[in-house]
Structures are given as structure tokens and as C-alpha cells.
Design a protein around this motif. Structure first.
Motif, short mmCIF file in Angstrom:
data_model
loop_
_atom_site.label_atom_id
_atom_site.label_comp_id
_atom_site.label_asym_id
_atom_site.label_seq_id
_atom_site.Cartn_x
_atom_site.Cartn_y
_atom_site.Cartn_z
N LYS A 21 2.15 -15.03 7.09
CA LYS A 21 1.67 -14.42 5.84
C LYS A 21 1.99 -15.31 4.65
O LYS A 21 1.67 -14.97 3.52
N LEU A 54 5.08 -9.41 0.88
CA LEU A 54 3.79 -9.40 1.57
C LEU A 54 3.29 -10.82 1.81
O LEU A 54 2.40 -11.06 2.61
N HIS A 74 11.18 -12.39 4.81
CA HIS A 74 10.59 -11.06 4.77
C HIS A 74 11.58 -10.00 5.22
O HIS A 74 11.70 -8.94 4.61
N ARG A 128 12.60 -6.95 2.84
CA ARG A 128 12.19 -5.61 3.28
C ARG A 128 13.43 -4.73 3.47
O ARG A 128 13.41 -3.55 3.12
N ILE A 157 4.18 6.22 -9.68
CA ILE A 157 4.91 4.96 -9.51
C ILE A 157 5.88 4.75 -10.68
O ILE A 157 6.98 4.24 -10.51
N GLY A 195 0.51 -0.13 -4.41
CA GLY A 195 0.52 1.32 -4.34
C GLY A 195 -0.49 2.02 -5.21
O GLY A 195 -0.66 3.23 -5.12
N THR A 219 -5.00 1.48 -3.82
CA THR A 219 -5.11 2.06 -2.48
C THR A 219 -5.04 3.58 -2.53
O THR A 219 -5.82 4.28 -1.88
N THR A 252 -4.43 -8.05 4.19
CA THR A 252 -4.40 -9.35 3.52
C THR A 252 -4.37 -10.46 4.57
O THR A 252 -4.12 -10.21 5.74
N ARG A 255 -3.75 -13.61 7.04
CA ARG A 255 -2.73 -14.26 7.85
C ARG A 255 -3.29 -15.62 8.25
O ARG A 255 -4.50 -15.78 8.32
N ALA A 286 -4.82 2.27 9.20
CA ALA A 286 -5.09 2.16 7.76
C ALA A 286 -3.89 1.65 6.96
O ALA A 286 -4.06 1.09 5.87
N PHE A 287 -2.67 1.86 7.46
CA PHE A 287 -1.48 1.35 6.78
C PHE A 287 -0.97 0.06 7.43
O PHE A 287 0.15 -0.38 7.16
N HIS A 340 4.85 -5.75 8.65
CA HIS A 340 4.36 -5.53 7.28
C HIS A 340 3.75 -4.14 7.10
O HIS A 340 3.08 -3.89 6.09
N CYS A 358 2.82 -0.65 5.96
CA CYS A 358 2.94 -0.21 4.57
C CYS A 358 4.26 0.51 4.28
O CYS A 358 4.56 1.55 4.87
N GLY A 377 4.89 2.03 1.55
CA GLY A 377 4.63 3.21 0.72
C GLY A 377 3.87 4.32 1.43
O GLY A 377 3.47 5.30 0.78
C1 HEM Z 1 1.58 -3.04 2.89
C2 HEM Z 1 -2.20 0.02 2.89
C3 HEM Z 1 -0.04 2.73 -0.54
C4 HEM Z 1 3.49 -0.56 -0.85
C5 HEM Z 1 0.40 -2.42 3.21
C6 HEM Z 1 -0.52 -2.83 4.26
C7 HEM Z 1 -1.57 -1.98 4.25
C8 HEM Z 1 -1.34 -1.01 3.21
C9 HEM Z 1 -2.80 -2.04 5.16
C10 HEM Z 1 -0.29 -4.00 5.23
C11 HEM Z 1 -0.91 -5.28 4.72
C12 HEM Z 1 -0.90 -6.38 5.76
O1 HEM Z 1 -0.36 -6.22 6.86
O2 HEM Z 1 -1.48 -7.44 5.47
C13 HEM Z 1 -1.93 1.02 1.97
C14 HEM Z 1 -2.77 2.17 1.74
C15 HEM Z 1 -2.15 2.93 0.78
C16 HEM Z 1 -0.93 2.25 0.40
C17 HEM Z 1 -4.08 2.45 2.47
C18 HEM Z 1 -2.58 4.23 0.14
C19 HEM Z 1 -3.42 5.04 0.66
C20 HEM Z 1 1.13 2.10 -0.90
C21 HEM Z 1 2.09 2.61 -1.85
C22 HEM Z 1 3.06 1.65 -1.96
C23 HEM Z 1 2.73 0.57 -1.04
C24 HEM Z 1 1.99 3.94 -2.59
C25 HEM Z 1 4.30 1.62 -2.80
C26 HEM Z 1 4.54 2.31 -3.86
C27 HEM Z 1 3.25 -1.51 0.13
C28 HEM Z 1 4.10 -2.67 0.33
C29 HEM Z 1 3.55 -3.39 1.40
C30 HEM Z 1 2.38 -2.65 1.84
C31 HEM Z 1 5.35 -3.03 -0.47
C32 HEM Z 1 4.08 -4.71 1.99
C33 HEM Z 1 5.03 -4.42 3.14
C34 HEM Z 1 5.57 -5.68 3.77
O3 HEM Z 1 5.07 -6.80 3.53
O4 HEM Z 1 6.54 -5.53 4.54
N1 HEM Z 1 -0.13 -1.28 2.60
N2 HEM Z 1 -0.84 1.09 1.13
N3 HEM Z 1 1.55 0.89 -0.41
N4 HEM Z 1 2.22 -1.52 1.05
FE1 HEM Z 1 0.77 -0.15 1.17
#
Ligand code: HEM
Length: 385
Positions: free
Chosen positions: A56, A76, A83, A87, A136, A221, A224, A271, A273, A323-324, A329, A331, A333
Motif C-alpha cells: 500500500k 492507509l 502500519h 494501527r 467526527i 470517514g 463514505t 485504494t 495496491r 464493503a469495508f 487494512h 476499515c 471506522g
Molecule cells: C479503511 C470503507 C467509514 C476510517 C477502509 C477501507 C474501506 C473502507 C473499503 C479499506 C481500504 C483498502 O483496503 O484499501 C468505508 C466505508 C465507510 C467507512 C464504506 C462508511 C460507510 C469510515 C469511518 C472511519 C473510517 C467512519 C473513521 C472515522 C478508516 C480508516 C481506514 C479505513 C482509518 C484505514 C485502515 C488501515 O489502513 O488500517 N474504509 N469506511 N472509515 N477506513 Fe473506512
């Protein structure tokens, strides 16, 4: 059928279904000439998202040097061991207890926004956009009277164009503001996420890492969650039988949010890779140094994983959407996003069971680009006709 242009934005699924049928991964070249590989099947997506040989690590170019470090140390864009450390530090502060403690405030903010809905009105502008921003701010601990300026910078960064003077100025102002906020929280500790991060004992985030982490939380956050709330209301208005199921049994609201995450994934792709060794998916071997991204919109409708994948069914019980994301990595949040969306949908339906679209769903406009899947506006009425 292509991935760029109005037809794709209006409905990406026919093009994605064609790609998914043809194979698990495809070489894509953007109109600007950028080439990458797109994964369109569920099993290969899980494989890719959990593969440590996909890096990443990404440079952040196009910013003045003094802002570079503050943007580039976010997790990220990092691999282990960086990481893992970042984390671990943020997970220690981003606890289930802290998220759950926010519930009454999220309910209060939602009720205020739902009370203020105009009819006809735009659900994105009135509820889906402001709610995650206010939440947030609560989570981070941005004082109430400073949120106006914070909102201005945040909106320019989230909605603006990377690299423009306006964008760079907003980042500069936000970074300056955050550094001052951290100093204040160090001097006078507060019981919020940033308060916990600045006062952590032992190994802690450096000043640049703190700024980077805060901006990541803000950006990752916001849009999304806006999309999740908007897409959920859109799907329910488009499928009155499913809306009726929820009105009859409000206990299905969490399931409706999961089904929205699957069917209309708010983050359309993960995102990038980059391959650090050759990667074989199906009959394709991707060489070293190539960019790979996963189309979450495509993989979450893979018939090899989900029965009747294109059907919106709030009684679906098989879970398993990506979806998350997946893997290290995943999500951070997700629990917060789920809580916000469930409260928003639950309160909206209990207050306005008659909510419906004021235009045919085919006329709605979706945000452009491959990364996000959300509506630019969601015109609704909440009064019975
Ligand atoms: C990572 C989706 C809401 C914080 C991710 C990733 C996805 C995602 C798909 C992984 C990206 C990857 O692997 O390349 C979503 C969706 C959300 C949402 C669909 C809402 C519906 C939030 C919220 C927060 C947040 C509310 C924080 C307040 C993060 C962070 C990462 C992340 C910090 C990086 C984690 C890491 O690199 O270990 N999110 N997200 N997200 N998300 Fe979310």
C-alpha cells in the motif's frame, strides 16, 4: 461498455457484470492514460486484500514539502511494520466503548437534522452530509465554536480537486489548526479520541503522524458514510416492498444497512495496491510494480458468492460483503459508520414513514469517478401525498 463516461456513472453494474463474467481481473487504462488492474470477483478480491505481497506504500506528490510529511505518514499508505504500529496506537484510542459512548450524541444530532428536513428537500444536504461531519467532530473532540472553520477546510479537501491552490491552502490551514489543537489537548487533556492519542504513554504518534491520522479519519470517514446513508434511503425508496418490511419490523434496520453496503457499496473501489512479486489471478499473471484495485461494487454482486446478487433483500442473512475491505487494512471506522447509518435510517423512517423520491430514480445523479459510489443529491418529500 466502458468504465468511464456518463453511462457508467448512471449505472455501473452492466459494465462491471460484463467484466466479472469475462474473468477475475482486467487491465484498465483511464482516459488520462493511467493503467491499473481491476479485480471483479469476490474470491480473488479476498485473496488480493489479504496478500502481504501487495504493497500500500504510495508517495504523496504535489504538495509543498512542509505538508508532505503531515499527509504521507497515514496508515492507509503504509505496510507492516509501520502500519502495524500506527494501527495499534489508534486502535487503543478508537475503542468500542468510545464509539458506544457517542450513541446518545449521534441520536441527538440525527433528531435535530431530521426535524429540520424540508419537504421537498435534499436528503444528502440536510442529513447524510452533515451527520458524519458532526459525529467526527464529536469523536475527535473539535470544540463546537471551531467547527465552522473546520467544516470549510474539510469540505474543500473532501469535495475539492487535489493539487489546486485552493486545496493546498485548505490542507495548510487545517494542518496549522490541528497542530494548535494538539498543543491545547496536551496542555489540558480531554476525554476524546485526539485527547487519548496525544496523551498516550510510551510509544506514541509523532506530531506529523497525529496530523496524518486525523486527516485520514476525517477523509476516510466522511464521504463514505454520506454515501451509505444516501444509498440506503435511495434503495428503500426504489423498493417500496422492502421499505414496508422495515416499517413493519424496525429490527431489520441493521440488515438493511448491510444489504446497502453490499448492493451499493459506498466506497466503490478500494485504494491502490502495488504488486511486489508476480501475482496470478485466474489465467492472468500481473507483473511486479503494477497497480491493483478491487471493485467492491463488482465483487459484492458476484453470483459465485451471493444468491440473487442483484436483488435488494433486507431479509438476506448470508453476510460476507467486502464493503469495508478485508485483511489488515479492514476499515477502522466500520462500527461507527454502521451505528450512524442505522440511527439515521431508523430515525428517518420512524419520523417520516412516508419518505419518497420526488423524481424517478433513473433521473438521480451519481458522483463521478471510480472510487466512490454516492448520489450528488437525493430529492425527497417527507409529507404524505
Ligand atoms: C479503511 C470503507 C467509514 C476510517 C477502509 C477501507 C474501506 C473502507 C473499503 C479499506 C481500504 C483498502 O483496503 O484499501 C468505508 C466505508 C465507510 C467507512 C464504506 C462508511 C460507510 C469510515 C469511518 C472511519 C473510517 C467512519 C473513521 C472515522 C478508516 C480508516 C481506514 C479505513 C482509518 C484505514 C485502515 C488501515 O489502513 O488500517 N474504509 N469506511 N472509515 N477506513 Fe473506512
Amino acid at each position: 461498455m466502458g468504465l468511464f463516461g456518463e453511462e457508467y456513472q448512471a449505472d455501473p453494474h452492466p459494465a462491471l457484470a460484463e467484466l466479472r463474467r469475462d474473468g477475475p481481473v482486467h487491465r484498465v487504462v483511464t482516459p488520462g492514460g493511467v493503467a491499473f488492474w481491476m479485480v471483479t470477483r469476490w474470491a480473488e478480491a479476498r485473496q488480493v486484500l489479504a496478500d502481504p505481497a501487495l504493497s500500500k506504500r504510495q508517495p504523496v506528490d504535489g504538495l509543498p514539502p512542509e505538508l508532505q510529511a503531515a499527509m504521507a505518514t497515514q496508515m492507509l499508505l503504509r505496510d507492516p511494520p509501520d502500519h502495524t504500529r500506527l494501527r495499534r496506537l489508534v486502535t487503543a484510542a478508537f475503542t468500542a466503548r468510545r464509539i458506544e459512548a457517542l450513541r446518545p450524541r449521534v441520536e441527538e444530532i440525527t433528531d435535530r437534522l431530521v426535524d429540520g428536513l424540508e419537504s421537498p428537500g435534499d436528503l444528502i444536504e440536510a442529513l447524510a452530509f452533515p451527520l458524519p461531519f458532526e459525529v467526527i467532530c464529536e469523536l475527535l473532540g473539535v470544540p463546537g465554536d471551531e467547527r465552522g472553520a473546520f467544516r470549510g477546510w474539510s469540505n474543500t479537501i473532501i469535495l475539492g480537486q487535489f493539487g489546486t491552490a485552493e486545496f493546498t491552502e485548505a490542507i495548510g490551514d487545517l494542518v496549522g489548526y490541528l497542530r494548535g489543537l494538539f498543543d491545547r489537548k496536551r496542555a489540558r487533556p480531554t476525554d476524546d479520541l485526539l485527547g487519548a492519542l496525544v496523551s498516550a504513554e510510551g510509544d506514541r504518534l509523532s506530531s506529523d503522524e497525529l496530523v496524518s491520522m486525523t486527516i485520514l479519519l476525517l477523509i476516510a470517514g466522511h464521504e463514505t458514510t454520506v454515501n451509505l446513508i444516501g444509498n440506503a434511503v435511495y434503495l428503500l425508496c426504489r423498493h417500496p416492498d422492502q421499505k414496508k418490511r422495515l416499517l413493519d419490523d424496525p429490527g431489520l434496520v441493521p440488515a438493511a444497512i448491510e444489504e446497502t453496503l453490499r448492493l451499493a457499496s459506498p466506497s466503490a473501489t478500494t485504494t491502490y495496491r502495488v504488486t511486489t512479486r508476480p501475482l496470478t489471478l485466474g489465467e492472468v499473471t500481473i507483473p511486479v510494480g503494477e497497480q491493483v484495485l478491487v471493485s467492491l461494487l463488482a465483487v459484492n454482486r458476484d453470483a459465485q458468492r451471493f444468491t440473487a446478487p442483484d436483488v435488494f433483500d433486507v431479509d438476506r442473512v448470508d453476510g460476507g460483503h467486502l464493503a469495508f475491505g478485508h485483511g489488515i487494512h479492514f476499515c477502522l471506522g466500520a462500527p461507527l459508520a454502521r451505528m450512524e447509518a442505522q440511527i439515521a435510517l431508523g430515525r428517518l423512517l420512524s419520523r417520516h414513514p412516508d419518505v419518497h423520491l420526488t423524481v424517478p430514480w433513473q433521473d438521480l445523479r451519481w458522483r463521478s469517478g471510480l472510487l466512490m459510489h454516492g448520489l450528488t443529491a437525493l430529492p425527497i418529500t417527507v409529507a404524505a401525498t
